[in-house]
Design a protein around this motif. Structure first.
Motif, PDB file in Angstrom:
ATOM      1  N   THR A  88       0.834  -1.206   0.000  1.00  0.00           N
ATOM      2  CA  THR A  88       0.000   0.000   0.000  1.00  0.00           C
ATOM      3  C   THR A  88       0.865   1.252   0.000  1.00  0.00           C
ATOM      4  O   THR A  88       0.581   2.209  -0.730  1.00  0.00           O
ATOM      5  CB  THR A  88      -0.955   0.010   1.212  1.00  0.00           C
ATOM      6  OG1 THR A  88      -1.824  -1.114   1.109  1.00  0.00           O
ATOM      7  CG2 THR A  88      -1.784   1.270   1.268  1.00  0.00           C
ATOM      8  N   ALA A  89       1.934   1.265   0.797  1.00  0.00           N
ATOM      9  CA  ALA A  89       2.829   2.431   0.828  1.00  0.00           C
ATOM     10  C   ALA A  89       3.481   2.659  -0.531  1.00  0.00           C
ATOM     11  O   ALA A  89       3.558   3.795  -1.012  1.00  0.00           O
ATOM     12  CB  ALA A  89       3.890   2.249   1.911  1.00  0.00           C
ATOM     13  N   ASN A  92       0.788   3.938  -2.956  1.00  0.00           N
ATOM     14  CA  ASN A  92       0.480   5.351  -2.711  1.00  0.00           C
ATOM     15  C   ASN A  92       1.543   6.258  -3.321  1.00  0.00           C
ATOM     16  O   ASN A  92       1.225   7.293  -3.906  1.00  0.00           O
ATOM     17  CB  ASN A  92       0.351   5.631  -1.211  1.00  0.00           C
ATOM     18  CG  ASN A  92      -0.922   5.079  -0.625  1.00  0.00           C
ATOM     19  OD1 ASN A  92      -1.902   4.852  -1.324  1.00  0.00           O
ATOM     20  ND2 ASN A  92      -0.909   4.840   0.674  1.00  0.00           N
ATOM     21  N   GLU A  93       2.804   5.874  -3.177  1.00  0.00           N
ATOM     22  CA  GLU A  93       3.880   6.684  -3.745  1.00  0.00           C
ATOM     23  C   GLU A  93       3.847   6.662  -5.273  1.00  0.00           C
ATOM     24  O   GLU A  93       4.039   7.690  -5.923  1.00  0.00           O
ATOM     25  CB  GLU A  93       5.238   6.203  -3.224  1.00  0.00           C
ATOM     26  CG  GLU A  93       6.408   7.013  -3.716  1.00  0.00           C
ATOM     27  CD  GLU A  93       6.367   8.489  -3.308  1.00  0.00           C
ATOM     28  OE1 GLU A  93       7.165   9.256  -3.885  1.00  0.00           O
ATOM     29  OE2 GLU A  93       5.566   8.884  -2.444  1.00  0.00           O
ATOM     30  N   ARG A  96       1.085   8.863  -6.371  1.00  0.00           N
ATOM     31  CA  ARG A  96       1.460  10.267  -6.199  1.00  0.00           C
ATOM     32  C   ARG A  96       2.358  10.734  -7.343  1.00  0.00           C
ATOM     33  O   ARG A  96       2.152  11.793  -7.917  1.00  0.00           O
ATOM     34  CB  ARG A  96       2.183  10.441  -4.857  1.00  0.00           C
ATOM     35  CG  ARG A  96       2.576  11.871  -4.530  1.00  0.00           C
ATOM     36  CD  ARG A  96       3.204  11.939  -3.145  1.00  0.00           C
ATOM     37  NE  ARG A  96       4.604  11.593  -3.153  1.00  0.00           N
ATOM     38  CZ  ARG A  96       5.600  12.480  -3.177  1.00  0.00           C
ATOM     39  NH1 ARG A  96       5.335  13.775  -3.178  1.00  0.00           N
ATOM     40  NH2 ARG A  96       6.840  12.076  -3.175  1.00  0.00           N
ATOM     41  N   TRP A 108       4.935  13.364   0.603  1.00  0.00           N
ATOM     42  CA  TRP A 108       4.943  11.917   0.808  1.00  0.00           C
ATOM     43  C   TRP A 108       4.060  11.523   1.988  1.00  0.00           C
ATOM     44  O   TRP A 108       3.245  10.611   1.884  1.00  0.00           O
ATOM     45  CB  TRP A 108       6.380  11.434   1.028  1.00  0.00           C
ATOM     46  CG  TRP A 108       6.462   9.962   1.266  1.00  0.00           C
ATOM     47  CD1 TRP A 108       6.528   9.000   0.298  1.00  0.00           C
ATOM     48  CD2 TRP A 108       6.445   9.280   2.517  1.00  0.00           C
ATOM     49  NE1 TRP A 108       6.559   7.755   0.882  1.00  0.00           N
ATOM     50  CE2 TRP A 108       6.513   7.900   2.253  1.00  0.00           C
ATOM     51  CE3 TRP A 108       6.378   9.696   3.845  1.00  0.00           C
ATOM     52  CZ2 TRP A 108       6.530   6.939   3.252  1.00  0.00           C
ATOM     53  CZ3 TRP A 108       6.396   8.732   4.851  1.00  0.00           C
ATOM     54  CH2 TRP A 108       6.470   7.375   4.544  1.00  0.00           C
ATOM     55  N   LEU A 109       4.212  12.209   3.126  1.00  0.00           N
ATOM     56  CA  LEU A 109       3.462  11.846   4.326  1.00  0.00           C
ATOM     57  C   LEU A 109       1.957  12.028   4.119  1.00  0.00           C
ATOM     58  O   LEU A 109       1.160  11.178   4.504  1.00  0.00           O
ATOM     59  CB  LEU A 109       3.944  12.659   5.535  1.00  0.00           C
ATOM     60  CG  LEU A 109       3.319  12.286   6.878  1.00  0.00           C
ATOM     61  CD1 LEU A 109       3.584  10.821   7.211  1.00  0.00           C
ATOM     62  CD2 LEU A 109       3.856  13.194   7.975  1.00  0.00           C
ATOM     63  N   GLN A 112       0.670   9.216   2.089  1.00  0.00           N
ATOM     64  CA  GLN A 112       0.606   7.961   2.840  1.00  0.00           C
ATOM     65  C   GLN A 112      -0.570   7.955   3.812  1.00  0.00           C
ATOM     66  O   GLN A 112      -1.276   6.953   3.938  1.00  0.00           O
ATOM     67  CB  GLN A 112       1.916   7.716   3.594  1.00  0.00           C
ATOM     68  CG  GLN A 112       3.094   7.443   2.687  1.00  0.00           C
ATOM     69  CD  GLN A 112       2.858   6.300   1.724  1.00  0.00           C
ATOM     70  OE1 GLN A 112       2.267   5.283   2.057  1.00  0.00           O
ATOM     71  NE2 GLN A 112       3.321   6.459   0.494  1.00  0.00           N
ATOM     72  N   GLY A 116      -3.443   5.810   2.551  1.00  0.00           N
ATOM     73  CA  GLY A 116      -3.566   4.663   3.458  1.00  0.00           C
ATOM     74  C   GLY A 116      -4.935   4.613   4.116  1.00  0.00           C
ATOM     75  O   GLY A 116      -5.513   3.539   4.294  1.00  0.00           O
TER      76      GLY A 116
END
Length: 169
Positions: A88-89, A92-93, A96, A108-109, A112, A116
């Motif tokens: 998943t991480a 997500n990246e 993005r 990034w955060l 996530q 997430g």
């Protein structure tokens, strides 16, 4: 066929034919068609984003499976947790950077946390729908249940795509 060129100081005739016997129009059009397709798939149009979203999701599922298999010796719950969190991480990246071209707009955060959260919401919706299906249609056959899983997963995936596109990125 000769072509007249009025600005040509010579005879005004181009001696080269428009088509030669050695030209292969199919081959010469193929690279330009692939170039146009590549340009379209890199665009920010919704269909191009949807295609990239599906590709990232597919590769994410492959990554999940590989991680799950690699970590299975620790037990299926641990393997599932590691596979889910890591895939998943990474997804997500990739969404993005590649799917939504949002690396400059969204950190990034943030990606996530919000991506997430949407993944967790999707998991909850899918789990609830499958549990409801088990109560409503307990005698459902394997093929019908598999089709239901595909439909539910596609619906949740569509909601995730729209949420990511309209809200997160």
């Amino acid at each position: 066929m000769a072509v007249l060129h009025p600005a040509d100081p010579g005879m005004g005739v181009n001696p080269e034919p428009e088509f030669s016997a050695s030209s292969e129009p199919t081959r010469s059009r193929l690279p330009s068609a692939l170039g146009l397709l590549g340009n379209y798939l890199r665009s920010d149009r919704w269909l191009a984003q949807l295609i990239r979203f599906a590709l990232v999701g597919g590769f994410s599922n492959i990554g999940y499976f590989l991680l799950f298999t690699a970590c299975y010796g620790e037990g299926p719950q641990v393997a599932n947790l590691i596979g889910s969190v890591v895939s998943t991480a990474i997804a997500n990246e990739l969404h993005r950077r590649l799917t939504f071209h949002a690396a400059e707009r969204v950190g990034w955060l943030t990606a996530q946390i919000e991506g997430g959260g949407l993944a967790l919401a999707g998991l909850a919706i899918t789990s609830a729908a499958l549990a409801l299906l088990d109560v409503v249609a307990p005698g459902m056959g394997d093929i019908a249940e598999a089709i239901a899983v595909i439909v539910i997963t596609a619906a949740v995936g569509t909601l995730r795509f729209l949420s990511l596109r309209l809200w997160v990125f």
